[in-house]
Motif scaffolding. Structure first.
Motif, PDB file in Angstrom:
ATOM      1  N   THR A 149       0.849  -1.180   0.000  1.00 32.38           N
ATOM      2  CA  THR A 149       0.000   0.000   0.000  1.00 32.38           C
ATOM      3  C   THR A 149       0.888   1.234   0.000  1.00 32.38           C
ATOM      4  O   THR A 149       2.031   1.189   0.468  1.00 32.38           O
ATOM      5  N   HIS A 150       0.391   2.320  -0.575  1.00 29.54           N
ATOM      6  CA  HIS A 150       1.143   3.569  -0.689  1.00 29.54           C
ATOM      7  C   HIS A 150       2.501   3.324  -1.369  1.00 29.54           C
ATOM      8  O   HIS A 150       3.530   3.838  -0.943  1.00 29.54           O
ATOM      9  N   ALA A 151       2.489   2.516  -2.399  1.00 31.10           N
ATOM     10  CA  ALA A 151       3.704   2.212  -3.163  1.00 31.10           C
ATOM     11  C   ALA A 151       3.447   2.550  -4.631  1.00 31.10           C
ATOM     12  O   ALA A 151       2.570   1.958  -5.265  1.00 31.10           O
ATOM     13  N   LYS A 152       4.207   3.482  -5.161  1.00 31.09           N
ATOM     14  CA  LYS A 152       3.976   3.958  -6.518  1.00 31.09           C
ATOM     15  C   LYS A 152       4.298   2.894  -7.568  1.00 31.09           C
ATOM     16  O   LYS A 152       3.786   2.952  -8.679  1.00 31.09           O
ATOM     17  N   GLU A 153       5.152   1.933  -7.204  1.00 28.28           N
ATOM     18  CA  GLU A 153       5.525   0.941  -8.207  1.00 28.28           C
ATOM     19  C   GLU A 153       4.379  -0.014  -8.529  1.00 28.28           C
ATOM     20  O   GLU A 153       4.394  -0.660  -9.578  1.00 28.28           O
ATOM     21  N   GLN A 154       3.384  -0.105  -7.627  1.00 22.86           N
ATOM     22  CA  GLN A 154       2.292  -1.037  -7.861  1.00 22.86           C
ATOM     23  C   GLN A 154       1.513  -0.685  -9.121  1.00 22.86           C
ATOM     24  O   GLN A 154       1.135  -1.565  -9.905  1.00 22.86           O
ATOM     25  N   ALA A 155       1.254   0.609  -9.334  1.00 23.81           N
ATOM     26  CA  ALA A 155       0.513   1.025 -10.527  1.00 23.81           C
ATOM     27  C   ALA A 155       1.295   0.709 -11.795  1.00 23.81           C
ATOM     28  O   ALA A 155       0.716   0.305 -12.818  1.00 23.81           O
ATOM     29  N   MET A 156       2.615   0.847 -11.743  1.00 23.09           N
ATOM     30  CA  MET A 156       3.441   0.546 -12.913  1.00 23.09           C
ATOM     31  C   MET A 156       3.504  -0.961 -13.166  1.00 23.09           C
ATOM     32  O   MET A 156       3.423  -1.410 -14.317  1.00 23.09           O
ATOM     33  N   LEU A 157       3.632  -1.735 -12.102  1.00 22.64           N
ATOM     34  CA  LEU A 157       3.732  -3.185 -12.265  1.00 22.64           C
ATOM     35  C   LEU A 157       2.447  -3.779 -12.808  1.00 22.64           C
ATOM     36  O   LEU A 157       2.479  -4.781 -13.532  1.00 22.64           O
ATOM     37  N   ASN A 158       1.313  -3.185 -12.463  1.00 25.10           N
ATOM     38  CA  ASN A 158       0.037  -3.697 -12.957  1.00 25.10           C
ATOM     39  C   ASN A 158      -0.115  -3.541 -14.468  1.00 25.10           C
ATOM     40  O   ASN A 158      -0.997  -4.159 -15.069  1.00 25.10           O
ATOM     41  N   MET A 159       0.721  -2.704 -15.070  1.00 24.77           N
ATOM     42  CA  MET A 159       0.669  -2.521 -16.523  1.00 24.77           C
ATOM     43  C   MET A 159       1.452  -3.593 -17.274  1.00 24.77           C
ATOM     44  O   MET A 159       1.349  -3.695 -18.497  1.00 24.77           O
ATOM     45  N   LEU A 160       2.244  -4.387 -16.555  1.00 26.14           N
ATOM     46  CA  LEU A 160       3.068  -5.394 -17.214  1.00 26.14           C
ATOM     47  C   LEU A 160       2.205  -6.547 -17.714  1.00 26.14           C
ATOM     48  O   LEU A 160       1.172  -6.874 -17.116  1.00 26.14           O
ATOM     49  N   PRO A 161       2.618  -7.190 -18.794  1.00 27.13           N
ATOM     50  CA  PRO A 161       1.867  -8.366 -19.288  1.00 27.13           C
ATOM     51  C   PRO A 161       1.985  -9.532 -18.317  1.00 27.13           C
ATOM     52  O   PRO A 161       2.908  -9.603 -17.502  1.00 27.13           O
ATOM     53  N   GLY A 162       1.047 -10.476 -18.443  1.00 22.00           N
ATOM     54  CA  GLY A 162       0.998 -11.616 -17.530  1.00 22.00           C
ATOM     55  C   GLY A 162       2.284 -12.413 -17.445  1.00 22.00           C
ATOM     56  O   GLY A 162       2.761 -12.701 -16.335  1.00 22.00           O
ATOM     57  N   PRO A 163       2.894 -12.821 -18.566  1.00 26.75           N
ATOM     58  CA  PRO A 163       4.136 -13.609 -18.476  1.00 26.75           C
ATOM     59  C   PRO A 163       5.254 -12.881 -17.734  1.00 26.75           C
ATOM     60  O   PRO A 163       6.033 -13.511 -17.002  1.00 26.75           O
ATOM     61  N   MET A 164       5.332 -11.577 -17.899  1.00 23.82           N
ATOM     62  CA  MET A 164       6.381 -10.829 -17.211  1.00 23.82           C
ATOM     63  C   MET A 164       6.111 -10.761 -15.711  1.00 23.82           C
ATOM     64  O   MET A 164       7.048 -10.874 -14.897  1.00 23.82           O
ATOM     65  N   LEU A 165       4.852 -10.594 -15.337  1.00 23.45           N
ATOM     66  CA  LEU A 165       4.510 -10.604 -13.915  1.00 23.45           C
ATOM     67  C   LEU A 165       4.794 -11.970 -13.296  1.00 23.45           C
ATOM     68  O   LEU A 165       5.269 -12.060 -12.153  1.00 23.45           O
ATOM     69  N   THR A 166       4.520 -13.037 -14.056  1.00 23.74           N
ATOM     70  CA  THR A 166       4.804 -14.383 -13.557  1.00 23.74           C
ATOM     71  C   THR A 166       6.294 -14.580 -13.339  1.00 23.74           C
ATOM     72  O   THR A 166       6.726 -15.192 -12.354  1.00 23.74           O
ATOM     73  N   ARG A 167       7.097 -14.042 -14.245  1.00 22.90           N
ATOM     74  CA  ARG A 167       8.549 -14.157 -14.100  1.00 22.90           C
ATOM     75  C   ARG A 167       9.045 -13.381 -12.881  1.00 22.90           C
ATOM     76  O   ARG A 167       9.902 -13.871 -12.130  1.00 22.90           O
ATOM     77  N   LEU A 168       8.505 -12.177 -12.675  1.00 17.95           N
ATOM     78  CA  LEU A 168       8.888 -11.404 -11.493  1.00 17.95           C
ATOM     79  C   LEU A 168       8.483 -12.131 -10.213  1.00 17.95           C
ATOM     80  O   LEU A 168       9.220 -12.120  -9.214  1.00 17.95           O
ATOM     81  N   LYS A 169       7.316 -12.745 -10.232  1.00 18.16           N
ATOM     82  CA  LYS A 169       6.855 -13.494  -9.066  1.00 18.16           C
ATOM     83  C   LYS A 169       7.794 -14.661  -8.775  1.00 18.16           C
ATOM     84  O   LYS A 169       8.129 -14.928  -7.607  1.00 18.16           O
ATOM     85  N   PHE A 170       8.241 -15.349  -9.816  1.00 16.61           N
ATOM     86  CA  PHE A 170       9.169 -16.470  -9.626  1.00 16.61           C
ATOM     87  C   PHE A 170      10.489 -15.986  -9.039  1.00 16.61           C
ATOM     88  O   PHE A 170      11.051 -16.620  -8.134  1.00 16.61           O
ATOM     89  N   GLU A 171      11.017 -14.865  -9.545  1.00 15.74           N
ATOM     90  CA  GLU A 171      12.281 -14.335  -9.025  1.00 15.74           C
ATOM     91  C   GLU A 171      12.165 -14.003  -7.540  1.00 15.74           C
ATOM     92  O   GLU A 171      13.126 -14.130  -6.786  1.00 15.74           O
ATOM     93  N   ARG A 172      11.000 -13.568  -7.118  1.00 12.11           N
ATOM     94  CA  ARG A 172      10.806 -13.217  -5.710  1.00 12.11           C
ATOM     95  C   ARG A 172      10.639 -14.449  -4.827  1.00 12.11           C
ATOM     96  O   ARG A 172      11.164 -14.493  -3.705  1.00 12.11           O
ATOM     97  N   LEU A 173       9.918 -15.456  -5.311  1.00 11.93           N
ATOM     98  CA  LEU A 173       9.611 -16.607  -4.475  1.00 11.93           C
ATOM     99  C   LEU A 173      10.637 -17.725  -4.555  1.00 11.93           C
ATOM    100  O   LEU A 173      10.678 -18.584  -3.673  1.00 11.93           O
ATOM    101  N   ALA A 174      11.463 -17.742  -5.598  1.00  8.40           N
ATOM    102  CA  ALA A 174      12.393 -18.851  -5.805  1.00  8.40           C
ATOM    103  C   ALA A 174      13.294 -19.121  -4.598  1.00  8.40           C
ATOM    104  O   ALA A 174      13.480 -20.288  -4.208  1.00  8.40           O
ATOM    105  N   PRO A 175      13.893 -18.085  -3.943  1.00  2.72           N
ATOM    106  CA  PRO A 175      14.754 -18.395  -2.787  1.00  2.72           C
ATOM    107  C   PRO A 175      14.014 -19.105  -1.661  1.00  2.72           C
ATOM    108  O   PRO A 175      14.610 -19.917  -0.947  1.00  2.72           O
ATOM    109  N   LYS A 176      12.724 -18.824  -1.481  1.00  2.00           N
ATOM    110  CA  LYS A 176      11.953 -19.473  -0.423  1.00  2.00           C
ATOM    111  C   LYS A 176      11.490 -20.865  -0.838  1.00  2.00           C
ATOM    112  O   LYS A 176      11.374 -21.762   0.000  1.00  2.00           O
ATOM    113  N   LEU A 177      11.215 -21.048  -2.117  1.00  2.00           N
ATOM    114  CA  LEU A 177      10.746 -22.350  -2.585  1.00  2.00           C
ATOM    115  C   LEU A 177      11.831 -23.415  -2.509  1.00  2.00           C
ATOM    116  O   LEU A 177      11.535 -24.620  -2.561  1.00  2.00           O
ATOM    117  N   THR A 178      13.074 -22.992  -2.392  1.00  3.17           N
ATOM    118  CA  THR A 178      14.156 -23.972  -2.278  1.00  3.17           C
ATOM    119  C   THR A 178      14.053 -24.795  -0.999  1.00  3.17           C
ATOM    120  O   THR A 178      14.724 -25.829  -0.871  1.00  3.17           O
TER     121      THR A 178
END
Length: 435
Positions: free
Chosen positions: A249-278
């Motif tokens: 909340t109150h993060a300006k990057e959220q509006a920009m990230l919502n403009m990204l296409p689905g595959p790119m958002l999925t890739r960003l999600k993987f980069e964030r979760l990959a260290p924990k999924l190990t």
């Protein structure tokens, strides 16, 4: 560079054949050629590369404070550059003989030299030996000119005033530019300074409205003026603070990230979760290829849990695997003991009900796990995991179970009604907030 290294005086003497008057005139004219050195400023176009370098540094660091600090430093350096250049020009304008007088004829140069100049005006207190700025040390001259320029950008300093017409014209032209440049620099500095705390300031204002709303609630209890208990208010504020800290909340990057296409958002999600999924590498996903982690991240959810939310209840069917991202999860003793408070030394829980992903059949939780603070977790739904792994062309050979097309993963039945873990968790979390 080549034009500035040519000995124009010796060249003029050679061309003129030794005629002193002609040599002097040609030498004076060739000084104009030295202004070709100003073309060196074209090298500053290379500073565009610095912008690319800084963008790469910013991408690595990702610090908003660093970005704003550099922006503030850039404005201050621009202001210092203006003061430096005007200090040098103002010193040349005030000298009887300078680079500017070389463009004048002999008569005009002599007339200019005979004028009063601010560098040659005697100064000093009564009883002291008079002195002029032309006699001072070079360091003192530069510091004074720099200080005087900074003063002119705000007002006219009283220590030195123009003494002749050219000096007055120059000061008048510079002041037209100076007050505009100074106003722009001050505005940029102010904006940059406020950006350091802009996000927190807006959040605090919104939180004040939330607190006012909770204080003004009319409760179910007629004897109370306020319905929202202190515990509930604390839980609400802690949860909203958690969302602010993790930039949901109150993060300006959220509006920009919502403009990204689905595959790119999925890739960003993987980069964030990959260290924990190990954490599943040595257990559930031991025999799976690395590609499986990408599919798990794609079907995973990242819910934010309020304080008191129960992720699993001992003896009940586990419907999902939970992986800790932030906050604190602890094991709660069963049966529940009223007044139980976890110790700060208790080992935090990082992985919950991972065994439910090993088999498509019913799996029951071995312990009760609760979020005692607002937390963010990775939720891997068992039904989605089983369906993906057992139907994917490249992954189904690695899983140890097969999904029957007519099979359903059922929830346990209590008191004649089918209850899911999610339904029970919602009830328990609500009771925990109100207790």
């Amino acid at each position: 560079d080549f034009a500035s290294t040519i000995p124009w005086g010796a060249l003029a003497n050679t061309i003129s054949g030794g005629d002193a008057s002609q040599t002097a005139q040609m030498a004076k004219l060739t000084k104009i050629v030295k202004f070709v050195r100003l073309l060196r400023l074209m090298r500053m176009l290379r500073l565009a590369k610095l912008a690319m370098i800084w963008e790469k540094v910013e991408a690595r660091l990702g610090s908003v404070i660093l970005k704003q600090s550099v922006a503030l430093l850039r404005v201050i350096l621009a202001l210092a550059g203006i003061c430096h250049w005007n200090a040098c020009i103002w010193w040349m304008v005030g000298q009887p003989v300078s680079l500017f007088t070389t463009f004048l004829s002999d008569e005009q140069a002599e007339h200019f030299k005979s004028m009063r100049h601010w560098t040659t005006v005697p100064r000093g207190s009564p009883g002291e030996t008079p002195w002029t700025w032309l006699e001072r040390e070079r360091t003192a001259q530069y510091i004074f000119c720099f200080y005087w320029t900074l003063g002119v950008m705000r007002t006219m300093p009283a220590e030195v005033t123009p003494e002749n017409q050219p000096e007055r014209i120059y000061v008048m032209i510079f002041m037209f530019f100076a007050f505009s440049a100074f106003a722009i620099c001050v505005a940029l500095i102010t904006q940059t300074f406020f950006k350091f705390s802009e996000r927190k300031r807006i959040f605090d204002d919104d939180m004040a409205q939330v607190r006012m709303y909770m204080r003004n609630l009319k409760g179910y209890n007629k004897d109370k003026d306020k319905a929202a208990s202190d515990q509930l208010q604390k839980s609400v504020k802690d949860f909203l603070r958690h969302l602010f800290d993790v930039r949901k909340t109150h993060a300006k990057e959220q509006a920009m990230l919502n403009m990204l296409p689905g595959p790119m958002l999925t890739r960003l999600k993987f980069e964030r979760l990959a260290p924990k999924l190990t954490k599943l590498k040595n257990s559930v996903l031991m025999n799976y290829p690395d590609k499986a982690f990408y599919h798990v991240s794609e079907l995973a959810e990242t819910p934010h849990l309020p304080p008191g939310f129960v992720l699993s209840r001992k003896g009940r069917q586990a419907e999902a695997c939970w992986i800790h991202l932030s906050g604190r999860l602890v094991a709660i003793p069963e049966p529940y003991q009223p007044g139980f408070r976890p110790s700060p030394s208790d080992e935090p829980i990082l992985l919950v009900d991972e065994d439910c992903l090993r088999d498509s059949g019913p799996t029951y939780s071995s312990r009760t796990v609760q979020a005692i603070t607002s937390a963010e977790v990775i939720k891997i739904d068992k039904a989605k995991f089983v369906e993906r792994m057992s139907t994917h062309v490249e992954l189904k050979e690695y899983c140890g179970f097969a999904l029957d097309a007519n099979a359903e993963i059922s929830a346990p039945i209590f008191n004649g009604n089918q209850q899911t873990q999610g339904n029970m968790d919602s009830v328990v979390a609500t009771v925990a907030c109100l207790s």
